[in-house]
Design a protein around this motif. Structure first.
Motif, short mmCIF file in Angstrom:
data_model
loop_
_atom_site.label_atom_id
_atom_site.label_comp_id
_atom_site.label_asym_id
_atom_site.label_seq_id
_atom_site.Cartn_x
_atom_site.Cartn_y
_atom_site.Cartn_z
N THR A 1 5.07 -5.89 23.14
CA THR A 1 4.41 -5.88 21.83
C THR A 1 3.03 -5.27 22.00
O THR A 1 2.21 -5.77 22.77
N TRP A 2 2.80 -4.19 21.27
CA TRP A 2 1.56 -3.44 21.42
C TRP A 2 0.51 -3.79 20.36
O TRP A 2 -0.66 -3.92 20.67
N TRP A 3 0.93 -3.90 19.08
CA TRP A 3 -0.03 -3.86 17.98
C TRP A 3 0.21 -4.96 16.95
O TRP A 3 1.33 -5.43 16.78
N SER A 4 -0.87 -5.30 16.26
CA SER A 4 -0.74 -5.94 14.94
C SER A 4 -1.46 -5.02 13.96
O SER A 4 -2.43 -4.33 14.31
N PHE A 5 -0.94 -4.98 12.73
CA PHE A 5 -1.42 -4.03 11.72
C PHE A 5 -1.94 -4.78 10.50
O PHE A 5 -1.43 -5.84 10.14
N SER A 6 -2.92 -4.17 9.86
CA SER A 6 -3.27 -4.65 8.52
C SER A 6 -2.38 -3.93 7.51
O SER A 6 -1.98 -2.78 7.74
N PRO A 7 -2.06 -4.58 6.38
CA PRO A 7 -1.30 -3.86 5.35
C PRO A 7 -1.99 -2.57 4.91
O PRO A 7 -1.34 -1.56 4.63
N ARG A 8 -3.33 -2.61 4.88
CA ARG A 8 -4.08 -1.44 4.44
C ARG A 8 -3.85 -0.24 5.37
O ARG A 8 -3.91 0.91 4.93
N PHE A 9 -3.58 -0.50 6.65
CA PHE A 9 -3.28 0.60 7.57
C PHE A 9 -2.11 1.41 7.06
O PHE A 9 -2.13 2.64 7.02
N PHE A 10 -1.03 0.73 6.66
CA PHE A 10 0.16 1.44 6.20
C PHE A 10 -0.04 2.04 4.82
O PHE A 10 0.48 3.13 4.53
N LEU A 11 -0.79 1.37 3.96
CA LEU A 11 -1.07 1.96 2.65
C LEU A 11 -1.77 3.31 2.81
O LEU A 11 -1.40 4.30 2.16
N GLN A 12 -2.77 3.34 3.68
CA GLN A 12 -3.53 4.57 3.85
C GLN A 12 -2.72 5.63 4.62
O GLN A 12 -2.72 6.82 4.25
N ALA A 13 -2.02 5.19 5.67
CA ALA A 13 -1.22 6.14 6.46
C ALA A 13 -0.12 6.76 5.62
O ALA A 13 0.09 7.98 5.65
N LEU A 14 0.59 5.96 4.83
CA LEU A 14 1.69 6.48 4.01
C LEU A 14 1.17 7.36 2.89
O LEU A 14 1.82 8.35 2.51
N ALA A 15 0.01 7.02 2.35
CA ALA A 15 -0.57 7.88 1.32
C ALA A 15 -0.88 9.27 1.90
O ALA A 15 -0.64 10.30 1.26
N CYS A 16 -1.39 9.30 3.13
CA CYS A 16 -1.67 10.58 3.78
C CYS A 16 -0.39 11.38 4.04
O CYS A 16 -0.42 12.61 4.10
N LEU A 17 0.74 10.67 4.20
CA LEU A 17 2.02 11.32 4.48
C LEU A 17 2.80 11.65 3.22
O LEU A 17 3.95 12.08 3.30
N GLY A 18 2.17 11.44 2.06
CA GLY A 18 2.81 11.83 0.81
C GLY A 18 3.48 10.71 0.05
O GLY A 18 4.28 10.96 -0.86
N PHE A 19 3.15 9.46 0.37
CA PHE A 19 3.73 8.30 -0.31
C PHE A 19 2.58 7.42 -0.85
O PHE A 19 2.30 6.33 -0.33
N PRO A 20 1.90 7.88 -1.89
CA PRO A 20 0.67 7.20 -2.33
C PRO A 20 0.90 6.00 -3.24
O PRO A 20 0.02 5.15 -3.38
N ARG A 21 2.05 5.90 -3.88
CA ARG A 21 2.31 4.81 -4.83
C ARG A 21 2.96 3.66 -4.06
O ARG A 21 4.13 3.74 -3.66
N ALA A 22 2.23 2.59 -3.83
CA ALA A 22 2.70 1.55 -2.93
C ALA A 22 2.34 0.16 -3.43
O ALA A 22 1.35 -0.02 -4.15
N GLU A 23 3.18 -0.81 -3.07
CA GLU A 23 2.90 -2.22 -3.35
C GLU A 23 3.01 -3.00 -2.04
O GLU A 23 3.79 -2.65 -1.16
N VAL A 24 2.24 -4.08 -1.95
CA VAL A 24 2.26 -4.97 -0.79
C VAL A 24 2.65 -6.37 -1.24
O VAL A 24 2.12 -6.86 -2.24
N THR A 25 3.57 -6.99 -0.54
CA THR A 25 3.91 -8.39 -0.79
C THR A 25 3.78 -9.17 0.52
O THR A 25 4.05 -8.64 1.61
N ILE A 26 3.35 -10.42 0.41
CA ILE A 26 3.24 -11.32 1.57
C ILE A 26 4.34 -12.37 1.43
O ILE A 26 4.57 -12.92 0.35
N HIS A 27 5.02 -12.66 2.52
CA HIS A 27 6.10 -13.64 2.51
C HIS A 27 6.18 -14.31 3.86
O HIS A 27 5.46 -13.92 4.81
N HIS A 28 7.02 -15.30 3.99
CA HIS A 28 7.21 -16.00 5.27
C HIS A 28 8.67 -15.91 5.68
O HIS A 28 9.57 -16.01 4.84
N GLN A 29 8.88 -15.72 6.98
CA GLN A 29 10.23 -15.60 7.52
C GLN A 29 10.40 -16.59 8.68
O GLN A 29 9.47 -16.86 9.43
N ARG A 30 11.62 -17.10 8.81
CA ARG A 30 11.91 -18.08 9.85
C ARG A 30 12.24 -17.34 11.15
O ARG A 30 13.17 -16.53 11.20
#
Length: 557
Positions: free
Chosen positions: A507-536
């Protein structure tokens, strides 16, 4: 000091079992007893009386004998003792009591070949022609047992009365028959008894007693995945190649034990390869062992590009005993518990995206829980895994035995991939599995409506490269799910997990949601939503996670 270093606390039971089998076969476990035997033989030869103190602690008083034996077990060579006048004493006809003479390096190579056959699904049985006490074939059967493989047989082919006397010109001067080399004449009953001592004598072990020219052409073997030759002589080696080579499946291994030690054997290999026009390179295993893989068409490959070839993988259905489930899944054999149980929260995990009628590119399917969920929702799924020779990236932590970790991980990932194919067959799935470099997915793989990266980028060296590679193949939507670390706040950052005091390598990294929002926007996917949830997850604990669902900006395309 053992020839096999400590595996580590996270090694699988299969790793530990096969390591123990190898150590037993070369007598690494009781090397001191063998050293005592050689000490007594040398004392007798020199007319000296043995010292009881030396016998009680041979390693302390005669470390030279122990070291000499250990080197021979590592290299798979004879134990020779120098004498006065430049002579050499070879006591092997009375002192050779190991279960195999091939040594650690050739055993490790055999282990690697068997792992590869299992991982790549190369069909066929395993056979050794010339088995001596049966050590290599015992390891073959142990490998099948360790991985729950029940659809392959191990063929044990030998005269069980030593080597034949030379009968062709190429073998002149190499008489290894029983009258001169009695140590090489091991009966079938003794070999079977040794299999039984390892608790490995069963219906998957089949014996072919007799001279190769009489038994091998009529042997009822349909297909061979691994052909191991240890016949020493030109005639024996050529007889085995002529009878069995055409049965070796494309991608199968041909291993020849005596190319370096026995010139007639090397000549037979060279003549056969020249006659057949075999150009596959000969791999040197050690000072005497050589091997090559049979070329030819395997499972139908897809088209490939020059920068990142890829292959569509198709596997037979494995037994449930050969599987390990990464996700908890309902199977025909009952509920299989995995590290993660997403059954009640799958929609949240995938961002509540509608998959009906969509084509999906999924990176890292593991047991395929999400693959088959999306397929049931109406999607056509193509899943991508890296080739097993690469696996996933391992962090270059200098405090960890990475080779041992990788070997253990290989066994785990083989069982997880087996679970994918088990479910694929039982569910009648049409999902494709592609092996390629995820950082450079070839254009020939196709274009997709949706890309899914579910808790996979944290395990990779270059997460942005993989994200970019997926974005280049996706038309509409990218879904990224990962562990949520609230300490990273609102900055577009990723944090390195390993530290000098720890041992994390997968395991190399932990990410902030904002990292992917900004990275995907730069790659041409600017319309994005973030949800937080819990998994077992592991330990039946709930883990906070986030999912980013990003849509391509059509106006910019």
């Amino acid at each position: 000091m053992s020839l096999y270093p400590f595996l580590g606390s996270d090694a699988s039971s299969a790793d530990r079992y096969l390591r123990l089998i190898k150590r037993s076969l070369i007598n690494d476990l009781y090397l001191e007893l063998e050293a005592i035997l050689h000490y007594l033989v040398l004392c007798r030869r020199r007319g000296e009386e043995a010292d009881p103190g030396i016998i009680r602690d041979i390693a302390a008083h005669r470390p030279d004998i122990v070291a000499h034996l250990r080197q021979a077990r590592d290299e798979g060579g004879r134990v020779l003792w120098p004498e006065t006048g430049g002579q050499v004493y070879d006591p092997h006809n009375i002192s050779e009591h190991v279960h195999t003479m091939i040594g650690r390096r050739r055993l490790d190579h055999l282990h690697h070949c068997l792992d590869t056959l299992l991982a790549e699904g190369i069909p066929g049985d395993l056979i050794e022609a010339g088995v001596w006490r049966g050590g290599a074939t015992i390891f073959m059967r142990a490998h099948l047992a360790a991985h729950g493989v029940t659809d392959r047989a191990v063929w044990v082919a030998d005269s069980f009365r030593g080597l034949p006397e030379p009968s062709v010109e190429e073998d002149r001067g190499y008489d290894l028959s029983q009258s001169l080399e009695p140590i090489l004449a091991i009966s079938e009953e003794r070999v079977k008894a040794l299999f039984a001592r390892y608790d490995l004598l069963d219906d998957q072990v089949l014996f072919l007693p007799g001279w190769f020219r009489e038994t091998l052409p009529q042997a009822p073997i349909d297909k061979i995945a691994l052909l191991r030759l240890d016949g020493d002589l030109y005639e024996s080696t050529m007889d085995a190649l002529l009878a069995l080579y055409d049965k070796v499946a494309p991608g199968g291994f041909i291993i020849v034990d005596d190319c370096g030690a026995m010139p007639p054997c090397r000549r037979a290999v060279e003549d056969f390869r020249a006659e057949r026009g075999i150009s596959a390179p000969l791999e040197r295993i050690d000072w005497t062992g050589m091997a090559w893989r049979k070329e030819g068409e395997r499972l139908p490959p897809l088209r490939s590009c020059s920068t990142a070839p890829f292959t569509e993988i198709k596997r037979p259905c494995p037994p449930i005993s050969a599987c390990a489930f990464y996700h908890t899944m309902e199977t025909p054999d009952g509920l299989m518990t995995g590290q993660w149980d997403l059954r009640d929260t799958t929609d949240a995990y995938l961002g509540a995206v509608d998959f009906a009628g969509k084509t999906v590119l999924e990176i890292g399917p593991a047991s395929g829980y999400l693959t088959f969920h999306m397929e049931r929702a109406g999607a056509a799924v193509t899943a991508v895994e890296p080739p097993l020779k690469r696996l996933w990236d391992i962090f270059p932590h200098q405090g960890v035995d990475r080779d041992a970790w990788r070997a253990s991980f290989l066994q785990s990932i083989i069982r997880i991939r087996n679970s994918f194919w088990y479910m694929h067959h039982h569910q009648g799935s049409k999902a494709r599995l592609i092996e390629t470099v995820p950082e450079a997915i070839p254009a020939e793989v196709g274009r997709f409506d949706i890309g899914v990266l579910a808790a996979i980028l944290l395990h990779t060296r270059s997460p942005f490269s993989i994200l970019e590679s997926v974005a280049a193949r996706v038309e509409e939507t990218i879904i990224v799910t990962d562990l949520y670390d609230c300490a990273l706040g609102e900055l577009p950052v990723m944090r390195l997990i390993p530290d000098p005091e720890g041992t994390a390598v997968d395991t190399w990294w932990s990410f902030s949601p904002r990292f992917f929002l900004q990275a995907l926007a730069c790659l041409g996917f600017p319309r994005a939503e973030v949800t937080i949830h819990h998994q077992r997850g592991p330990g039946d604990s709930l883990f906070p996670m986030f999912t980013v669902v990003a849509h391509r900006d059509r106006s910019g395309r």
